[in-house]
Scaffold this active site. Sequence first.
Site, PDB file in Angstrom:
ATOM      1  N   SER A 122       0.850  -1.191   0.000  1.00  0.00           N
ATOM      2  CA  SER A 122       0.000   0.000   0.000  1.00  0.00           C
ATOM      3  C   SER A 122       0.883   1.236   0.000  1.00  0.00           C
ATOM      4  O   SER A 122       1.608   1.495   0.952  1.00  0.00           O
ATOM      5  CB  SER A 122      -0.915   0.006   1.231  1.00  0.00           C
ATOM      6  N   HIS A 127       5.463  11.532  -9.453  1.00  0.00           N
ATOM      7  CA  HIS A 127       6.662  12.044 -10.114  1.00  0.00           C
ATOM      8  C   HIS A 127       6.227  13.094 -11.135  1.00  0.00           C
ATOM      9  O   HIS A 127       5.172  12.949 -11.763  1.00  0.00           O
ATOM     10  CB  HIS A 127       7.434  10.924 -10.823  1.00  0.00           C
ATOM     11  N   CYS A 150      -3.947  -2.444  -0.654  1.00  0.00           N
ATOM     12  CA  CYS A 150      -4.399  -3.810  -0.425  1.00  0.00           C
ATOM     13  C   CYS A 150      -5.454  -3.765   0.680  1.00  0.00           C
ATOM     14  O   CYS A 150      -5.487  -2.849   1.495  1.00  0.00           O
ATOM     15  CB  CYS A 150      -3.246  -4.731  -0.046  1.00  0.00           C
TER      16      CYS A 150
END
Length: 272
Positions: A122, A127, A150
């Site tokens: 998780s 970026h 998750c």
Amino acid sequence: MMLGLENKLKLYGFNNLTKTLSFNIYDVCYAKSEREQKDYIAYIDEQYNSERLTNILCDVTKMIGAHVLNISKQDYDPQGASVTILISEETLAVKEIDKSCNLGQIDILNTRDTIVGHLDKSHVTVHTYPEYHPDNSIATFRVDIDVSTCGEVSPLNALNYLIGSFDSDIITIDYRVRGFTRDVDGKKLFIDHKITSIQDYIDENTLKRYDAMDINVYQSNIFHTKMLIKEIELQNYLFNRDVYEIKPKQRLEIENNLRKEMIEIFSGTNIY
């Protein structure tokens, strides 16, 4: 539409499904001179520095109902920034958290020149990629965001917020579900919510502004949507210049060049 909060499936043990949202936006700008191009890159670099991106990702973490364990962020020279946040679905006691995690405490972050961390199932990452070419009068800026969770948490819950956080001419969104969990009878479940299109989770007013298309592979739980802005209001694409300073014929030429650039980015193909 919220996922993972209502109409819960009765599961055996932990929900082992991994849900990943990959979100890319492109901002296009007309910058004719080398000075304008460099000024645009500097503006974008300041506008979307690692501090602001960290705040956006922390908001995303709250929206999907997760908790920050660790933040890693960095601004780059000459341009660009990256942020990674390790998250957990449930609140953990401090004694249960690895000592390498900073819990997103700003005072800790400010004591370091470079901050690094580790990833987990998780996590949230971003970026930035500013770009221009000296022979081209168009500069672009791409933001790449990945939200991977998750358990019951779904990254789709933050989709509208992410779209609203950036000026987006082209948007590409990928969503996939991997792994399996089991119900109480031991039957495997390869997805725990209904979905036919990512567009179902995007605000209607947002969709009206874009041409959108889907490429979905339902049997593999892969969903892809890409969006292209419909209308170009030229003033919004000029950097440090007023539209009325430009002759009508040149305005039309600039709009055509902007549209060509957007179409190529949208299609992922060199067309013109």
